[in-house]
Write an enzyme that holds these catalytic residues in place. Structure first.
Site, mmCIF file in Angstrom:
data_model
loop_
_atom_site.group_PDB
_atom_site.id
_atom_site.type_symbol
_atom_site.label_atom_id
_atom_site.label_comp_id
_atom_site.label_asym_id
_atom_site.label_seq_id
_atom_site.Cartn_x
_atom_site.Cartn_y
_atom_site.Cartn_z
ATOM 1 C CG ASP A 202 -1.991 -1.112 1.088
ATOM 2 O OD1 ASP A 202 -2.962 -0.946 0.330
ATOM 3 O OD2 ASP A 202 -1.811 -2.152 1.743
ATOM 4 C CE1 TYR A 232 -4.917 3.602 -0.973
ATOM 5 C CE2 TYR A 232 -2.838 2.903 -1.941
ATOM 6 C CZ TYR A 232 -3.769 2.825 -0.924
ATOM 7 O OH TYR A 232 -3.565 1.966 0.127
ATOM 8 C CG HIS A 388 -9.484 -4.087 5.600
ATOM 9 N ND1 HIS A 388 -10.370 -4.018 4.554
ATOM 10 C CD2 HIS A 388 -8.757 -2.933 5.566
ATOM 11 C CE1 HIS A 388 -10.196 -2.880 3.899
ATOM 12 N NE2 HIS A 388 -9.230 -2.204 4.500
ATOM 13 C CB VAL A 416 -4.357 -4.109 7.931
ATOM 14 C CG1 VAL A 416 -4.292 -3.376 9.274
ATOM 15 C CG2 VAL A 416 -5.586 -4.996 7.860
ATOM 16 C CG ASP A 417 -3.446 1.555 5.386
ATOM 17 O OD1 ASP A 417 -2.990 0.776 4.528
ATOM 18 O OD2 ASP A 417 -4.352 2.376 5.152
#
Length: 541
Positions: A202, A232, A388, A416-417
């Site tokens: 990400d 994105y 999530h 998941v960040d």
């Protein structure tokens, strides 16, 4: 947790990376290993100086600027084929790429790569490939985006662990790139491995991404694996309006609080793919980079519900070479490590093409040549962050037994960040033969995930599930799924941006380190030896 001491040396970069960079020498004494585990769960405190919100780079960023001449290759990238004797070179000849422009003719520009061994007294070889153009339609604005000409050329007959020099483009138009360099993977044996493998998820196009890119280049990797969340572009409407999707909660039909504009518009601002390709070129043109599709790459079209079009068009994948006919799942070898790429948004049940391919790939993996087997996809199975949480439960139920039976060693996820590493686990139970699951979706984009499901009041609303357009990921949810304390399978978790580094030492030991953006190069947040025990954990054929 013992901290990692990093010493600095400077080395000449033999042209693999554009600038002279610091090479990190890691002191490996006294690091823990998975054999010492399972470990008591640890949650690193949130850095009060860390801004959890990532801000996108503006369109005016100099790295986004299109080359002056339309035939000049740009967005150049190198990706691996299945084995060490082959790579793919990809690039874009832009020329237009604005809304309502007419598609370019892919046959108007040749796809040629000239290459040779670096410093070898031999003439250039050349290889030709193919080119494509894709379109993206937007109903709301009644506009159409057409890409530039995307070129893919496969180089074959290469020597393992060898530095090559190359140029790409169309010599008949005097439109060749400058020289770039890449090193092939070592031959697939139990004694040969790439020295450093960077894993990040990400990334997006934020100010954090700039730090991540600098960090990756300065570590001088031999291979980079990027998991989901690239441009994105799906977080922008076609009119360049930025959408706020970070707090979206959707059910499996893509509806729910705050999601209408994010997931029902079926729009995206496609030029951000071009920005991302230009921004990442210092890395991707010189270091083999493997792409793993995630939720942000779905990008469904308005007319025929096609998905993953930009992703599958812009990059080359060793799909056919690994027996897959989809760019969404494939495998490749990096020396004695076998990598398996899966997709959480494509059917994976027992009768699906993906499951059948995966089972065949695992069955045919020669563990005497590639002792290490690493799997990767975007949506994590073993994450304890609120975002999530257990959206991948259906995928886990369908595939976990298969991965366990064939003794997959490590699993990398993103989405998941945040960062999290598990103890060895199988079916939510500590198991010395289960994989180590590593969530590494904090590469720079999104809003940093700071809430855990075991924190009071943080159990997700079970009426909401996956925000994807596909419901394959949504599994059974009940009130027993939110623990009161950090689960024993969660060994180490923290909220920070950064990247991970995998250093394969031999057929039984891999050194894994998590490197925070805010700490740069003098400290690692998590360091551990992941150890294989083939005498205890045998493959079930």
């Amino acid at each position: 947790m013992k901290k990692m001491v990093v010493n600095y040396t400077m080395t000449s970069m033999y042209l693999l990376v554009i600038l002279v960079c610091a090479v990190i020498i890691i002191t490996v004494d006294a690091f823990p290993s998975t054999v010492d585990g399972p470990f008591t769960p640890v949650t690193a405190p949130l850095d009060p100086n860390l801004n959890p919100v990532a801000f996108d780079l503006p369109e005016s960023d100099p790295s986004f600027v299109q080359p002056n001449w339309k035939f000049l290759p740009e967005q150049i990238s190198v990706s691996l084929s299945y084995n060490s004797d082959s790579v793919w070179i990809s690039w874009v000849t832009t020329g237009c790429c604005e809304e309502d422009s007419l598609p370019l003719d892919p046959n108007s520009v040749q796809s040629i790569v000239q290459y040779r061994e670096f410093n070898a007294r031999t003439s250039n070889k050349h290889a030709t490939g193919h080119s494509i153009v894709y379109n993206q339609q937007y109903n709301a604005l009644k506009k159409n985006y057409t890409s530039g000409i995307i070129h893919h050329v496969q180089l074959t007959g290469l020597k393992p662990n060898t530095l090559y020099q190359y140029r790409c483009g169309d010599p008949s138009l005097s439109a060749m790139s400058r020289d770039y360099y890449f090193r092939t993977m070592p031959k697939s044996t139990s004694e040969s491995y790439p020295h450093r493998i960077i894993v990040a998820g990400d990334l997006g196009l934020t100010y954090n991404t700039s730090t991540v890119l600098t960090h990756i280049l300065s570590n001088h990797p031999d291979l980079v694996v990027l998991i989901g969340g690239f441009s994105y572009a799906d977080t922008y409407l076609a009119n360049k309006t930025k959408l706020n999707c970070s707090s979206c909660q959707c059910d499996h039909n893509g509806t729910g609080s705050g999601c209408d504009s994010c997931y029902n518009s079926r729009e995206s601002y496609q030029p951000r793919w071009d920005y991302w390709g230009r921004f990442m070129e210092p890395l991707t043109a010189n270091v083999p980079t493997m792409m793993v599709a995630g939720e942000h790459e779905i990008e469904p079209h308005t007319d025929d519900n096609l998905s993953f079009v930009a992703y599958s068009s812009r990059f080359a994948f060793p799909s056919n070479e690994s027996g897959s006919f989809s760019p969404l799942y494939y495998s490749f070898n990096a020396g004695g490590a076998h990598f398996i790429v899966l997709n959480a948004y494509t059917p994976y049940d027992y009768s699906s093409d993906q499951y059948i391919w995966l089972e065949n790939d695992l069955r045919n993996t020669n563990r005497s040549e590639t002792p290490w087997v690493v799997a990767t996809w975007s949506l994590p199975w073993y994450s304890t962050f609120r975002g999530h949480y257990r959206e991948g439960e259906s995928m886990r139920i369908n595939l976990e037994d298969l991965l366990y039976s064939y003794q997959v060693d490590i699993v990398f996820n993103s989405q998941v960040d945040a960062y999290e590493r598990s103890n060895r686990v199988y079916n939510y139970t500590l198991d010395q033969c289960g994989p180590v699951y590593i969530t590494i979706g904090a590469g720079g984009a999104g809003k940093l995930e700071t809430e855990h499901v075991d924190d009071p009041g943080n159990c997700p609303d079970h009426s909401h599930g996956s925000c994807s357009w596909f419901n394959f990921t949504l599994g059974p949810v009940n009130d027993e799924l939110c623990p009161l304390n950090q689960p024993d399978y969660s060994a180490n978790r923290e909220s920070s941006f950064g990247v991970g580094m995998l250093e394969v030492k031999n057929e039984t030991h891999v050194l894994w380190s998590w490197n925070r953006n805010q700490n740069l190069y003098n400290l690692a947040g998590d360091v551990i030896y992941i150890v294989r025990q083939p005498d205890i954990c045998s493959v079930y054929n």
